[in-house]
Write an enzyme that holds these catalytic residues in place. Sequence first.
Site, PDB file in Angstrom:
ATOM      1  N   ASP A   1      75.558  32.896  45.314  1.00 23.79           N
ATOM      2  CA  ASP A   1      75.438  32.570  43.816  1.00 23.79           C
ATOM      3  C   ASP A   1      74.370  31.743  43.172  1.00 23.79           C
ATOM      4  O   ASP A   1      74.032  30.800  43.962  1.00 23.79           O
ATOM      5  CB  ASP A   1      76.738  31.801  43.581  1.00 23.79           C
ATOM      6  CG  ASP A   1      76.798  31.551  42.187  1.00 23.79           C
ATOM      7  OD1 ASP A   1      77.280  32.296  41.435  1.00 23.79           O
ATOM      8  OD2 ASP A   1      76.601  30.292  41.700  1.00 23.79           O
TER       9      ASP A   1
ATOM     10  N   ASP B   1      73.364  41.101  34.364  1.00 18.60           N
ATOM     11  CA  ASP B   1      74.711  41.632  34.146  1.00 18.60           C
ATOM     12  C   ASP B   1      75.048  41.097  32.488  1.00 18.60           C
ATOM     13  O   ASP B   1      75.211  39.914  32.389  1.00 18.60           O
ATOM     14  CB  ASP B   1      75.843  41.353  34.912  1.00 18.60           C
ATOM     15  CG  ASP B   1      77.081  42.362  34.945  1.00 18.60           C
ATOM     16  OD1 ASP B   1      77.241  42.861  33.516  1.00 18.60           O
ATOM     17  OD2 ASP B   1      77.806  42.602  35.680  1.00 18.60           O
TER      18      ASP B   1
ATOM     19  N   THR C   1      60.926  49.507  36.223  1.00 19.14           N
ATOM     20  CA  THR C   1      61.778  49.883  37.317  1.00 19.14           C
ATOM     21  C   THR C   1      62.346  51.271  37.139  1.00 19.14           C
ATOM     22  O   THR C   1      62.572  51.830  35.881  1.00 19.14           O
ATOM     23  CB  THR C   1      62.557  49.121  37.698  1.00 19.14           C
ATOM     24  OG1 THR C   1      63.705  48.864  36.682  1.00 19.14           O
ATOM     25  CG2 THR C   1      61.933  47.628  37.916  1.00 19.14           C
TER      26      THR C   1
ATOM     27  N   PHE D   1      65.505  51.491  37.142  1.00 22.22           N
ATOM     28  CA  PHE D   1      66.647  51.287  36.117  1.00 22.22           C
ATOM     29  C   PHE D   1      66.003  51.302  34.547  1.00 22.22           C
ATOM     30  O   PHE D   1      66.926  52.026  33.748  1.00 22.22           O
ATOM     31  CB  PHE D   1      67.289  49.963  36.596  1.00 22.22           C
ATOM     32  CG  PHE D   1      68.087  49.255  35.594  1.00 22.22           C
ATOM     33  CD1 PHE D   1      69.567  49.650  35.612  1.00 22.22           C
ATOM     34  CD2 PHE D   1      67.730  48.425  34.658  1.00 22.22           C
ATOM     35  CE1 PHE D   1      70.472  49.025  34.842  1.00 22.22           C
ATOM     36  CE2 PHE D   1      68.661  47.924  33.670  1.00 22.22           C
ATOM     37  CZ  PHE D   1      70.049  48.295  33.738  1.00 22.22           C
TER      38      PHE D   1
END
Length: 218
Positions: free
Chosen positions: A102, A125, A197, A199
């Site tokens: 994390d 996210d 990228t 993405f």
Amino acid sequence: MSAYLRKRGRLTRGQARALAERGPDVMLPLAAGPIDFAAAFGRSAPLGLEIGFGSGQALLDWAESAPDWNLLGIEVYEPGIGSLLKGMTERELTNIRVLSEDAAEVLASAIAPGTLREVRIFFPDPWPKKRHHKRRLINEAFAALLAERMCPGARLRLATDWQEYAEQMLVVLNAEAAFSNDAGDGYAPRFEGRNITRFEARGQRLGHQVWDLCFTRR
């Protein structure tokens, strides 16, 4: 090594081979205190961090363009880590280390205050549903923790293709007294070091806009 990997997925043969061959040298455990990065990298150098590097394309590009930097990547998705390690082998890169933990835990326990020279957080996210907003990475507490771990003059660079999250990040980071917004009070132009990228290219084909932010640690 599996103890460090929090989110498993289906690995390609190349990713699995890279994890087995490069993982022991590149993956770092989360210890009780700050990591000795000079020992981990075998040299003293400016330390950069990318949080949530996905498949690793941007981090690989950064490492290739800045061989005199030590770069730390945080990612919990096993295939993404495998892709990064595979890319390190293909590009013959040795200046990346990885923590599969994390991000807040890593910043709190593994990185000493005033250590980081640059932090990059690209396309975190967005947790688009309102009831999930509390899971978003960028909030007041995380911004303060980032500021503590960065040295004066260090840069924080972010990008997102989710407008409402971009607006939230802008408000949160503008409110953190330790940061100065390089673009006044607004969004920054895309900096040359952030290559497109796969993405992002896919998002562009779908008509997605991208918002960049850049802050300097006072």
